[in-house]
Design a protein around this motif. Sequence first.
Motif, PDB file in Angstrom:
ATOM      1  N   SER A   5       0.816  -1.211   0.000  1.00 50.39           N
ATOM      2  CA  SER A   5       0.000   0.000   0.000  1.00 50.39           C
ATOM      3  C   SER A   5       0.852   1.264   0.000  1.00 50.39           C
ATOM      4  N   ARG A   6       0.841   1.930  -1.127  1.00 56.86           N
ATOM      5  CA  ARG A   6       1.536   3.223  -1.223  1.00 56.86           C
ATOM      6  C   ARG A   6       0.945   4.215  -0.229  1.00 56.86           C
ATOM      7  N   GLU A   7      -0.364   4.152   0.000  1.00 59.21           N
ATOM      8  CA  GLU A   7      -1.032   5.044   0.953  1.00 59.21           C
ATOM      9  C   GLU A   7      -0.506   4.827   2.367  1.00 59.21           C
ATOM     10  N   HIS A  11       2.454   3.878   3.138  1.00 59.65           N
ATOM     11  CA  HIS A  11       3.785   4.502   3.182  1.00 59.65           C
ATOM     12  C   HIS A  11       3.663   5.982   3.553  1.00 59.65           C
ATOM     13  N   TYR A  12       2.729   6.686   2.920  1.00 60.84           N
ATOM     14  CA  TYR A  12       2.549   8.102   3.231  1.00 60.84           C
ATOM     15  C   TYR A  12       1.955   8.304   4.622  1.00 60.84           C
ATOM     16  N   ILE A  43       8.591  -1.379   2.719  1.00 66.91           N
ATOM     17  CA  ILE A  43       8.010  -0.771   1.522  1.00 66.91           C
ATOM     18  C   ILE A  43       8.224  -1.742   0.363  1.00 66.91           C
ATOM     19  N   SER A  89       9.020  -0.486  -5.892  1.00 72.36           N
ATOM     20  CA  SER A  89       8.542   0.683  -6.630  1.00 72.36           C
ATOM     21  C   SER A  89       8.691   1.968  -5.795  1.00 72.36           C
ATOM     22  N   ILE A  90       8.306   1.906  -4.536  1.00 73.20           N
ATOM     23  CA  ILE A  90       8.444   3.074  -3.645  1.00 73.20           C
ATOM     24  C   ILE A  90       9.916   3.415  -3.457  1.00 73.20           C
ATOM     25  N   GLU A 139      11.087   5.115  -6.586  1.00 76.87           N
ATOM     26  CA  GLU A 139      10.425   6.420  -6.706  1.00 76.87           C
ATOM     27  C   GLU A 139      11.160   7.472  -5.872  1.00 76.87           C
TER      28      GLU A 139
END
Length: 114
Positions: free
Chosen positions: A12-14, A16-17, A46, A49-50, A53
Amino acid sequence: MKINVLPSARESREQHYENLNRAAREKTGSILDADFSGQHGDMWEINESIYHEFMNLLPPLAWRDSSFCISEMLTDDITAVFFQQSGSFFCRYLRMREHSENLSAFRIKAAEYV
């Protein structure tokens, strides 16, 4: 140094934030007034991809052993550090002056999750 493991953001990229902005949510309610000193020692998993990025966002600092620091400091000398451990990827907050000394401690902790 105490290492606080936060929820994994591998899927989940969300998340991470959420982990990146935890200090703002818990202490001030605003990212503009956040005190990130309490996040020193936070770590979470993570995905690749993250990792890539953030490696490509700003010129990385202190690149070594598949780890790098974000060149933009959060506060004082605290920055986000990204690293690889046994094919997995992690993010953590750390004081720049302690990056070299504590890299091995974070790698040992990360090995528990791989």
